[in-house]
Scaffold this motif. Structure first.
Motif, mmCIF file in Angstrom:
data_model
loop_
_atom_site.group_PDB
_atom_site.id
_atom_site.type_symbol
_atom_site.label_atom_id
_atom_site.label_comp_id
_atom_site.label_asym_id
_atom_site.label_seq_id
_atom_site.Cartn_x
_atom_site.Cartn_y
_atom_site.Cartn_z
ATOM 1 N N GLU A 181 0.827 -1.206 0.000
ATOM 2 C CA GLU A 181 0.000 0.000 0.000
ATOM 3 C C GLU A 181 0.863 1.258 0.000
ATOM 4 N N ASN A 182 2.039 1.168 0.642
ATOM 5 C CA ASN A 182 2.958 2.301 0.655
ATOM 6 C C ASN A 182 4.159 1.960 -0.220
ATOM 7 N N PRO A 183 4.224 2.509 -1.431
ATOM 8 C CA PRO A 183 5.280 2.115 -2.360
ATOM 9 C C PRO A 183 6.670 2.593 -1.952
ATOM 10 N N PHE A 188 5.654 -0.924 6.568
ATOM 11 C CA PHE A 188 4.231 -0.748 6.280
ATOM 12 C C PHE A 188 3.889 0.719 6.006
ATOM 13 N N GLU A 189 4.516 1.612 6.754
ATOM 14 C CA GLU A 189 4.232 3.036 6.572
ATOM 15 C C GLU A 189 5.382 3.755 5.858
ATOM 16 N N GLY A 190 6.090 3.041 5.023
ATOM 17 C CA GLY A 190 7.151 3.655 4.236
ATOM 18 C C GLY A 190 8.494 3.567 4.920
ATOM 19 N N VAL A 193 9.343 3.034 10.908
ATOM 20 C CA VAL A 193 9.038 1.740 11.527
ATOM 21 C C VAL A 193 7.849 1.876 12.474
ATOM 22 N N VAL A 194 6.910 0.943 12.363
ATOM 23 C CA VAL A 194 5.821 0.838 13.325
ATOM 24 C C VAL A 194 5.856 -0.570 13.916
ATOM 25 N N TYR A 195 5.087 -0.786 14.972
ATOM 26 C CA TYR A 195 5.154 -2.072 15.667
ATOM 27 C C TYR A 195 4.722 -3.225 14.761
ATOM 28 N N ALA A 196 3.821 -2.958 13.814
ATOM 29 C CA ALA A 196 3.404 -4.001 12.881
ATOM 30 C C ALA A 196 4.597 -4.558 12.103
ATOM 31 N N ASP A 197 5.587 -3.727 11.824
ATOM 32 C CA ASP A 197 6.798 -4.194 11.143
ATOM 33 C C ASP A 197 7.555 -5.200 12.003
#
Length: 244
Positions: A181-183, A188-190, A193-197
């Motif tokens: 979704e983020n190219p 995940f958010e470009g 880093v977020v916890y999902a990563d």
């Protein structure tokens, strides 16, 4: 208990050479490494977890078990469950900040629940063979056999192979779709880093430690292995510390 200067992380040892392998402890380890929090690992074989932790904690929500990861904070407080630990560490060590509740987190939690259930015929038989030490294997076969209602290896033979991969493939492809979704990637958010990563990175590390062939097959089924390889590459600075 008197204050200590660092966090103690309880983790599961592997066959020699001992390195971290387990999915949920890796979430905590990655977060500790990301935040550069001083810590040391105390390795616990499966039969030793409850005796070590029960004087300090109640059992988990199911009411009958003690789980890894658990940490001892510098205050001496014991905290268990990777998500709860993450919240405590975020409060105690606010920088560098990591988003524990990005829009991707809830989506990943749902997908991980689906994936781990579908994937059981592959990983439940493999873990004792490729990762566990002799002391932990009887515990694994006994507890997982009771959970399944049959012998672990029989469960794998009857339900593994394409039966498993056919269920896993759409789930891992859904993870790939989220990542794309983020190219700008690799996270995940470009670039942030977020916890999902850390959650997905921990799973990929677990796969590689368990069996390279299974890791390769998972990425083959993902629809675009490059995005997962890029995530691991992006996390490399926080994955090196895996044996202390």
């Amino acid at each position: 208990m008197a204050d200590q200067q660092q966090v103690i992380l309880f983790d599961l040892p592997s066959q020699p050479p001992c390195k971290a392998w387990s999915l949920n402890p890796w979430k905590t380890r990655l977060l500790l490494n990301f935040k550069n929090i001083p810590y040391k690992t105390e390795w616990l074989e499966y039969p030793d977890i409850a005796p070590r932790l029960s004087p300090h904690l109640p059992p988990n929500e199911e009411g009958s078990a003690y789980t890894i990861p658990t940490v001892i904070l510098p205050s001496g407080k014991y905290v268990t469950d990777s998500k709860v630990i993450a919240e405590k560490l975020q409060a105690l060590y606010p920088t560098p900040h990591i988003d524990l509740a990005s829009p991707y987190q809830a989506k990943m939690e749902e997908l991980m629940t689906q994936l781990m259930k579908s994937f059981r015929p592959v990983y439940l038989p493999l873990i004792p063979k490729s990762l566990l030490n002799e002391k932990s294997r009887p515990y694994w076969y006994d507890t997982r056999g009771k959970l399944l209602g049959m012998e672990v290896d029989d469960f794998g033979r009857e339900n593994g192979g394409e039966k498993t991969w056919g269920k896993v493939e759409p789930v891992v492809k859904a993870v790939t779709a989220l990542m794309k979704e983020n190219p700008n990637g690799p996270f995940f958010e470009g670039k942030q880093v977020v916890y999902a990563d850390l959650v997905w990175g921990a799973f990929l590390i677990f796969l590689k430690r368990m069996d390279q062939g299974v890791f390769d097959e998972m990425l083959k089924r993902s629809g675009d292995k490059a995005v997962h390889e890029a995530l691991l590459k992006g996390l490399e600075k926080w994955t090196d510390r895996d044996d202390q």
